[in-house]
Design an enzyme around this catalytic site. Structure first.
Site, mmCIF file in Angstrom:
data_model
loop_
_atom_site.group_PDB
_atom_site.id
_atom_site.type_symbol
_atom_site.label_atom_id
_atom_site.label_comp_id
_atom_site.label_asym_id
_atom_site.label_seq_id
_atom_site.Cartn_x
_atom_site.Cartn_y
_atom_site.Cartn_z
ATOM 1 N N HIS A 1 60.223 22.157 0.667
ATOM 2 C CA HIS A 1 61.448 22.820 1.146
ATOM 3 C C HIS A 1 61.644 24.180 0.478
ATOM 4 O O HIS A 1 61.156 24.431 -0.630
ATOM 5 C CB HIS A 1 62.688 21.919 1.023
ATOM 6 C CG HIS A 1 63.268 21.720 -0.330
ATOM 7 N ND1 HIS A 1 63.846 20.535 -0.719
ATOM 8 C CD2 HIS A 1 63.421 22.551 -1.400
ATOM 9 C CE1 HIS A 1 64.306 20.656 -1.937
ATOM 10 N NE2 HIS A 1 64.065 21.863 -2.380
ATOM 11 N N ASN B 1 58.573 18.630 -1.683
ATOM 12 C CA ASN B 1 58.289 18.284 -0.286
ATOM 13 C C ASN B 1 58.117 19.528 0.579
ATOM 14 O O ASN B 1 58.113 19.447 1.803
ATOM 15 C CB ASN B 1 59.414 17.394 0.281
ATOM 16 C CG ASN B 1 60.764 18.099 0.319
ATOM 17 O OD1 ASN B 1 60.885 19.252 -0.103
ATOM 18 N ND2 ASN B 1 61.784 17.424 0.812
ATOM 19 N N GLU C 1 64.895 21.269 4.476
ATOM 20 C CA GLU C 1 63.988 20.142 4.323
ATOM 21 C C GLU C 1 62.928 20.131 5.426
ATOM 22 O O GLU C 1 63.096 20.799 6.451
ATOM 23 C CB GLU C 1 64.802 18.840 4.370
ATOM 24 C CG GLU C 1 65.882 18.720 3.293
ATOM 25 C CD GLU C 1 65.331 18.330 1.917
ATOM 26 O OE1 GLU C 1 64.205 18.731 1.564
ATOM 27 O OE2 GLU C 1 66.048 17.609 1.184
ATOM 28 N N ASP D 1 71.815 28.651 -1.612
ATOM 29 C CA ASP D 1 72.367 27.348 -1.230
ATOM 30 C C ASP D 1 73.402 26.839 -2.230
ATOM 31 O O ASP D 1 73.576 27.414 -3.320
ATOM 32 C CB ASP D 1 71.234 26.317 -1.056
ATOM 33 C CG ASP D 1 70.229 26.311 -2.205
ATOM 34 O OD1 ASP D 1 70.538 26.883 -3.274
ATOM 35 O OD2 ASP D 1 69.142 25.734 -2.050
HETATM 36 C C1 GLP Z 1 66.277 22.650 -5.270
HETATM 37 C C2 GLP Z 1 66.838 23.959 -4.684
HETATM 38 C C3 GLP Z 1 65.740 24.900 -4.323
HETATM 39 C C4 GLP Z 1 64.753 24.930 -5.477
HETATM 40 C C5 GLP Z 1 64.002 23.634 -5.516
HETATM 41 C C6 GLP Z 1 63.021 23.522 -6.668
HETATM 42 O O1 GLP Z 1 66.544 21.529 -4.490
HETATM 43 N N1 GLP Z 1 67.684 23.812 -3.549
HETATM 44 O O2 GLP Z 1 66.266 26.186 -4.040
HETATM 45 O O3 GLP Z 1 63.827 25.955 -5.260
HETATM 46 O O4 GLP Z 1 64.880 22.538 -5.449
HETATM 47 O O5 GLP Z 1 63.673 23.262 -7.876
HETATM 48 P P1 GLP Z 1 62.975 23.388 -9.283
HETATM 49 O O6 GLP Z 1 62.730 24.831 -9.501
HETATM 50 O O7 GLP Z 1 63.951 22.814 -10.253
HETATM 51 O O8 GLP Z 1 61.700 22.623 -9.201
#
Ligand code: GLP
Length: 242
Positions: free
Chosen positions: A137, A135, A142, A67
């Protein structure tokens, strides 16, 4: 779905790096699906070490990312393109021409989504690394995203904007939109390695692993993947029934 509970973030990173290194050792031309977020950073550091030690080479490896924020250019330190160079690509021997990430600055964003879906059709991923949103995702898919979705533009939910604000100077700076690989495309990877660390992921980990499969928790679809390994630390695993 195989769940591996480890003691600490360090152990999680080591396990993830070993699993990824194994894929590249078995196939020097592997295609890796990569993720951003803070969770995989430790794993990426270890992969850079393995590369420096000549244990693995990424010379012929391809990398396809999940992404990107809409509106941030590649040179913006908050963009995921920058993150990947900073945390991994600049520290391994990968050819940057073999790395793919959606372009959040594309004039025609719908066209960019279609282009990225084509790349995903062509590049069969041997493995896909995933992090987990609090959440539930995956990528930026989402809650309530269709399990059939392909690469698309997302309006980020308030909870995601708040979660990610910790990485920006202020919450106002967090982009409101992103491009993400769709859930059906994530599921096409031959193997999925999901990483989750910390107490704020505990509910999402529970819903992903032991909840009813439903689009309220996008990650719950991983229960149906034929080869999905979930690596979680004790904190993130604390709501799992034994
Ligand atoms: C972000 C990314 C995800 C990631 C998630 C968790 O929004 N788009 O790909 O896995 O949130 O992030 P973190 O590893 O910093 O908790």
């Amino acid at each position: 779905m195989k769940v591996i509970v480890v003691e600490s973030y360090e152990e999680l990173s080591k396990k993830a790096a070993e699993l990824l290194a194994e894929v590249v050792e078995n196939n020097s031309r592997a295609t890796l699906g990569l993720a951003t977020g803070t969770t995989p950073i430790g794993c990426y550091e270890l992969l850079a070490d393995f590369c420096a030690q000549k244990r693995v080479s990424f010379k012929n490896v391809k990398a396809v990312n999940l992404d990107e924020y809409v509106g941030l250019c590649k040179s913006d330190s908050q963009s995921y393109a920058y993150f990947m160079r900073d945390k991994l690509f600049d520290h391994i021997d990968i050819d940057l021409n073999n790395t793919y990430i959606p372009d959040g600055m594309a004039g025609d964003l719908e066209g960019e989504c279609a282009r990225y879906s084509e790349i995903l059709d062509e590049e069969e991923r041997d493995v896909q690394i995933l992090g987990l949103g609090s959440n539930g995702h995956i990528g930026f898919n989402e809650p309530r995203t269709s399990f059939q979705s392909v690469t698309h533009i997302v309006d980020l939910q308030e909870s995601t904007i708040k979660d990610n604000a910790r990485l920006f100077d202020s919450i106002e700076q967090v982009p409101r939109k992103a491009i993400t690989m769709g859930i059906s495309e994530i599921m096409k990877a031959k193997q999925i390695i999901m990483l989750a660390s910390g107490a704020n992921k505990a509910q999402a980990v529970h819903d992903m692993v032991q909840g009813v499969i439903n689009d309220g928790c996008p990650a719950s679809i991983l229960q149906t993947h034929p080869n999905c390994i979930v690596v979680v630390d004790k904190e993130a695993a604390r709501l799992l029934d034994k």
